[in-house]
Structure formats: structure tokens, C-alpha cells
Design an enzyme around this catalytic site. Structure first.
Site, PDB file in Angstrom:
ATOM      1  N   SER A 142       0.829  -1.199   0.000  1.00 16.49           N
ATOM      2  CA  SER A 142       0.000   0.000   0.000  1.00 16.49           C
ATOM      3  C   SER A 142       0.875   1.266   0.000  1.00 16.49           C
ATOM      4  O   SER A 142       1.736   1.412  -0.850  1.00 16.49           O
ATOM      5  CB  SER A 142      -0.962  -0.026   1.188  1.00 16.49           C
ATOM      6  N   HIS A 143       0.656   2.169   0.958  1.00 17.91           N
ATOM      7  CA  HIS A 143       1.364   3.452   0.972  1.00 17.91           C
ATOM      8  C   HIS A 143       2.668   3.400   1.755  1.00 17.91           C
ATOM      9  O   HIS A 143       3.309   4.434   1.961  1.00 17.91           O
ATOM     10  CB  HIS A 143       0.461   4.527   1.560  1.00 17.91           C
ATOM     11  N   LYS A 152      -1.312  -9.622  -0.452  1.00 15.35           N
ATOM     12  CA  LYS A 152      -2.632  -9.847   0.148  1.00 15.35           C
ATOM     13  C   LYS A 152      -3.471 -10.726  -0.767  1.00 15.35           C
ATOM     14  O   LYS A 152      -3.288 -10.757  -1.993  1.00 15.35           O
ATOM     15  CB  LYS A 152      -3.344  -8.530   0.448  1.00 15.35           C
ATOM     16  N   ASP A 297      -2.446   6.363  -3.623  1.00 23.47           N
ATOM     17  CA  ASP A 297      -1.276   5.663  -3.125  1.00 23.47           C
ATOM     18  C   ASP A 297      -0.828   4.626  -4.170  1.00 23.47           C
ATOM     19  O   ASP A 297      -1.466   4.477  -5.204  1.00 23.47           O
ATOM     20  CB  ASP A 297      -1.571   5.038  -1.760  1.00 23.47           C
ATOM     21  N   ASP A 299      -0.970   1.394  -4.722  1.00 25.47           N
ATOM     22  CA  ASP A 299      -1.881   0.390  -5.286  1.00 25.47           C
ATOM     23  C   ASP A 299      -3.269   0.962  -5.546  1.00 25.47           C
ATOM     24  O   ASP A 299      -4.200   0.226  -5.877  1.00 25.47           O
ATOM     25  CB  ASP A 299      -1.957  -0.853  -4.399  1.00 25.47           C
ATOM     26  N   ASP A 301      -5.691   2.124  -3.811  1.00 30.56           N
ATOM     27  CA  ASP A 301      -6.883   1.797  -3.031  1.00 30.56           C
ATOM     28  C   ASP A 301      -7.273   2.935  -2.085  1.00 30.56           C
ATOM     29  O   ASP A 301      -8.287   2.843  -1.401  1.00 30.56           O
ATOM     30  CB  ASP A 301      -6.713   0.474  -2.269  1.00 30.56           C
ATOM     31  N   GLU A 387     -13.675   4.181   5.575  1.00 27.04           N
ATOM     32  CA  GLU A 387     -12.922   4.264   6.822  1.00 27.04           C
ATOM     33  C   GLU A 387     -12.095   5.538   6.850  1.00 27.04           C
ATOM     34  O   GLU A 387     -11.764   6.103   5.808  1.00 27.04           O
ATOM     35  CB  GLU A 387     -12.036   3.033   7.003  1.00 27.04           C
ATOM     36  N   SER A 389      -9.172   6.302   7.185  1.00 32.01           N
ATOM     37  CA  SER A 389      -7.839   6.345   6.585  1.00 32.01           C
ATOM     38  C   SER A 389      -7.898   6.492   5.067  1.00 32.01           C
ATOM     39  O   SER A 389      -6.985   6.069   4.367  1.00 32.01           O
ATOM     40  CB  SER A 389      -7.051   5.088   6.963  1.00 32.01           C
TER      41      SER A 389
END
Length: 542
Positions: A142-143, A152, A297, A299, A301, A387, A389
Site C-alpha cells: 500500500s502506501h 494480500k 497511493d 496500489d 486503493d 474508513e 484512513s
């Protein structure tokens, strides 16, 4: 100042990282070096023997065993992001999958693949009831900083695997880690020949009008800017600019495994966090060139929304999205047993609660982690899940599953739709919400704690809290389970009419996190946090 290392330093560090990935061998008898699935898969660093070739071989073989045990006979969609370790990890996974004769689909030209594109591809394949079940693996941390790696697993529903699945895969992977030579592998040449190329980008971009009103965005003629931040969103934004009649500029087309172009984050580290003003400094510097600009970011997401007011607080943008969607999605059932609910995590802003209540809809509040939204998005009873984040996804305009993993690209385009349809920037839209529903103050603080105090969180019940007031207000609820699904939250949440706090122990550090929000201003927020700390001191007693 972009980056914190010279180009020569970056190259040397990446060379060391690459060698460590293959040469460092994790010890399955050392807990810190074993496979460990968190909320977003297994993550680690090659130089610390926490993300090495052996980890990928073991995890991939465990996934092969899992899908065989679960009856999967369809393809596995394999994606990767732009981190330095992602390509070698992708190759390792592909070699194991090919050795097991698993049908694998990879991006055409062996290109990068954003998380939401993998999720969307899985859902589209599995929408055919006669098709053999498909799933996916995504190589991404991710980030996280450039040195990190991650992997994942997304099963048939297209979203992050639940704890039952990840627990099974983790246990099996650690068995393989202890006897890594038992994992079959073929040469990279044979693995690439075995894989089938698939146009993830064309499928996703071709379907975008199903989830976002692209025609409205085209008609509005907005000046849009997109910063992929060196990640997988780059080819997607380029394809969007080519397919649709948009005044869209991709402001950064650089792919650099060292991410040397990135400004340092608030703590001096390189982190591609599109919710961080420090990390988004490059885009913020040129924001006045655009009506609206976006960041993603690596990927893709997560989403970062920039307008004239600067970078939007993720909580604020989630509230805007919810209000807009409940106002402008006429094909989303609003009443009866099929009425769509709105999902949020326990530590997201209560402004979302107030927005949902103002539309007389039902809130679905879950523990931290996007995996808790997957079932609702897949089955179609959650119209939106988000969420704090900066991760969210939503149903299509006619109420069908779109992506059951976080989709930063669709959320950026939703911001453009909101501005195109309402004529308001997202930040101006949020200001109007506060005038109607109140202005919250939100903060997260970390507090040191002992091992015993962390363990005590697991034993908390609603009866553990004897107090009846918090920061001068009557306590209205004490929660150790999420109201939406009854799942344990791993901590405690206490609410009042004017505010709340939630506390959870860190999974990796000797501290716990307090999230708090007040609708009575910053002074009351600080009072609420101090009251929360005092309350926790009394309940975290072993």
C-alpha cells in the site's frame, strides 16, 4: 524538498534490498520472521528477513492449497504495484502458481495492476454463475515506504480475505516456510509462458460509467489534475483521459522504485500517503491550476481530494460522499427490507452518523478494517463503506457490486461528479453539512502502555466502565462489539450526545491509540481525551 536520499544512495539501497530479498533466508522458528497476516495481508522488509522470496513461495503455495480445498477451479488474477520488491515478489508468486498449474491472469505487457482493478475483475468473472470461481493475489504494501513489500489475498468475493481465511493461509504458509524446498517452482520463463494476459485497465475504465456519472463530469468541463504518486493509478488515469472527454492532466508520470520525487512525510520518512498534507505537497503546490485534483497511493486503493481549500480531511470527504450518494442515487433502494445501509468504521467521524440519520437511513458500524465491509458490498446491502484512513468503495449507480476492496480511483471520480452535479467543491459541500449538522473536532493520540494493559483490552466488557459521565456529558453507550455486525472491536468505545472516544491497542508497538471526536469544539475535545485516559487507567487493570 523531494526525497531524503540522493539518487546514488537510493540506487545502492535498492540494490541491497533486491539482494536481501533472495539471499536472506527467514527462520520459521523466529516469530518475527514468520508469515503474519494483518489487516492488509503480510508485510515486511527484506533486510529484516520479514519479506523475502521464501515468504512469497510459502504464502503462494498456501493460497494454492486453500483454493484447492475451497473448490476454486477458475483463474487467479495476479496484480502488483510499483514498490521495489513488488516485481520480484510477483515473479516468485507466478513461478509457484505455474508449478501448481493454476490458471493465472496478469496485466497485459506484464504491467502494474491497481488493487481496485483486481477486485473488479474478480467480481466480473464470478458474476457468471456458470463460471468456475476466481480469486486474486495482489503484491503491494500500500502506501508504506519504498523499502517495504506486501502481499494480500482476495477470494471469490473480490475483497480482502477474512480472518478465517488469512488464519488458515498463515498457518499453512509457516509450515511451508519451515520446509521451503518442498514448494514447487518453475523457471520464470516457463511461468510467464503459462500466464494469460488480461486487460484489467480496459475492463475497469470501460465500466466506470456504471459507478460514476462520467457524462456529468464531461459536461461540466472541470479542470482536473491527477497525481498517481508513482503508483498503479498512472495507466488508469491515462486510459481515463484517453477514453473520456475530460480536461484531465496527469501531473506526474514518473515510475521510480525509490520514489525519490516524493516529499518527506511528517516524520521525515518517504511514504506515499495521499491523506497526508506533507506527502501530498507536490500536488498542493499546483492546486490552483485545477478546479479539483486527486492523489492515489501506490496500489490506488486510497484517495486524496484536493480543491481550493487544500487537501480534504478523509473523514470530511466520507461525510460528503454519503450525503451526496443518498441524495443522487435514485436507483438505490431507500425504504423497505432492501433499503441500502451505509457502512463506517467505529473510529470514523460521527458526522457520518448524523448524515445517515438525516436521510432516515440505517448505519452499519463495524470494527477497524475494510474487510468488514466486504460482505455488505458483495451482497449489495451496503451502498457505501468507508474508513477514516481514506479508503472506501460503493455500489454501482443501479445498486450492484463494483469493487469490494478500497477503490481510490472511483472515489476521486466521485468527487468530480459531486462538483459537476452540485456546483460545489467537496470542501464547500462539507461546510454546508456542518452548518446543518454541527462541526466536529477530531483527533487521534497514542499513549504508552504495558504488556499487561494491552492484554487487559481483550477482557473489557461494557460493564467494565462504571462511570456514567464523560467530559461532563452523560454516557449514552459503552461498546466492545460493533453495533453493525456484533464483531469484537479489540478495544473500547464510549459515546455521549456530544462526542465519543475509542481506544485500541497497537498490534506492533507498546501503546494504545485513542480516537476522539467532539461536537462542542477543540477545548471539549481535549477534555474528552483527558477523561478517556483517566477512564482507561481505571479499567485497564489486570
Amino acid at each position: 524538498m523531494p526525497g531524503i536520499f540522493s539518487q546514488q544512495d537510493s540506487r545502492m539501497r535498492l540494490e541491497i534490498l533486491s539482494r536481501s530479498f533472495y539471499e536472506q533466508v527467514p527462520n520459521a522458528d523466529i516469530a518475527a520472521e514468520r508469515v503474519a497476516f494483518g489487516t492488509s495481508g503480510h508485510r515486511g522488509r527484506a533486510t529484516q528477513r520479514t519479506f523475502n522470496a521464501a515468504h512469497i513461495w510459502a504464502i503462494t503455495q498456501a493460497v494454492v492449497d486453500y483454493r484447492l480445498d475451497a473448490g476454486y477451479q477458475g483463474p487467479l488474477f495476479l496484480g502488483l504495484d510499483t514498490h521495489a520488491l513488488s516485481r520480484p515478489a510477483w515473479e516468485c508468486a507466478l513461478q509457484v502458481l505455474a508449478a501448481n498449474d493454476v490458471a493465472v491472469k496478469i496485466e497485459k505487457g506484464q504491467g502494474y495492476t491497481a488493487t481496485p482493478l483486481v477486485s473488479h475483475a474478480i467480481l466480473q468473472h464470478n458474476a457468471d454463475p456458470n463460471a468456475p470461481r476466481a480469486d486474486g493475489l495482489i503484491i503491494t504494501p500500500s502506501h508504506n515506504p519504498p523499502e517495504d513489500g506486501g502481499i494480500k489475498y482476495n477470494p471469490y468475493h473480490g475483497g480482502p480475505a477474512d480472518t478465517d481465511a488469512t488464519g488458515w493461509i498463515e498457518a499453512r504458509a509457516n509450515e511451508y516456510l519451515a520446509r521451503i524446498d518442498d514448494v514447487p517452482r518453475v523457471s520464470l520463463e516457463k511461468a510467464l509462458a503459462h500466464a494469460s494476459e488480461f486487460d484489467f485497465t480496459a475492463l475497469y475504465v470501460g465500466n466506470l460509467s456504471r459507478v460514476v456519472d462520467m457524462e456529468a463530469i464531461e459536461r461540466a468541463g472541470l479542470k482536473l489534475g491527477a497525481d498517481p504518486m508513482g503508483g498503479t493509478a498512472l495507466p488508469v488515469w491515462q486510459a481515463i483521459a484517453e477514453r473520456f472527454e475530460l480536461e484531465l492532466e496527469v501531473v506526474n508520470t514518473t515510475i521510480d522504485e525509490s520514489f525519490a520525487f516524493m516529499p518527506p512525510d511528517h516524520d521525515g520518512k518517504t511514504r506515499m500517503d495521499c491523506s497526508s498534507p506533507a506527502a501530498m505537497a507536490n500536488l498542493l503546490e499546483i492546486k490552483d491550476r485545477f478546479d479539483l485534483a486527486f492523489g492515489n497511493d501506490p496500489d490506488a486503493d486510497r484517495h486524496g481530494i484536493v480543491d481550493a481549500g487544500g487537501l480534504m480531511n478523509p473523514n470530511h470527504f466520507l461525510a460528503v460522499c454519503v450525503d451526496y450518494l443518498l441524495s443522487y442515487r435514485p436507483n438505490w433502494p431507500a425504504s423497505g427490507e432492501n433499503a441500502l445501509k451505509i457502512g463506517k468504521t467505529l473510529v470514523s467521524s460521527s458526522m457520518i452518523d448524523r448524515v445517515v440519520a438525516s436521510h432516515e437511513r440505517e448505519l452499519h458500524e463495524v470494527p477497524v478494517g475494510f474487510k468488514w465491509f466486504v460482505e455488505g458490498l458483495h451482497q449489495g446491502y451496503l451502498g457505501f463503506g468507508g474508513e477514516e484512513s481514506a479508503g472506501a468503495s460503493l455500489l454501482t449507480r443501479d445498486g450492484k457490486p463494483w469493487s469490494t476492496d478500497k477503490d481510490g480511483i472511483a472515489l476521486c471520480l466521485l468527487a468530480a461528479e459531486i462538483m459537476a452535479v452540485t456546483g460545489k467543491t467537496p470542501s464547500a459541500y462539507y461546510t454546508e453539512l456542518t452548518e446543518r449538522l454541527g462541526t466536529p473536532s477530531y483527533k487521534r493520540v497514542d499513549t504508552a502502555c504495558t504488556f499487561e494493559e494491552k492484554a487487559a483490552f481483550k477482557k473489557l466488557t461494557a460493564e467494565s466502565v462504571a462511570a456514567d459521565t464523560l467530559a461532563g456529558d452523560a454516557i449514552t453507550a459503552v461498546l466492545v462489539k460493533a453495533p453493525g455486525n456484533g464483531a469484537g472491536i479489540g478495544g473500547l468505545k464510549v459515546t455521549t450526545e456530544n462526542g465519543w472516544f475509542a481506544a485500541r491497542p497497537s498490534g506492533t508497538e507498546s501503546l494504545y491509540k485513542i480516537y476522539a471526536e467532539s461536537f462542542k469544539g477543540d477545548e471539549h475535545l481535549n477534555e474528552l481525551i483527558e477523561s478517556a485516559k483517566a477512564l482507561l487507567e481505571t479499567v485497564l487493570v489486570s
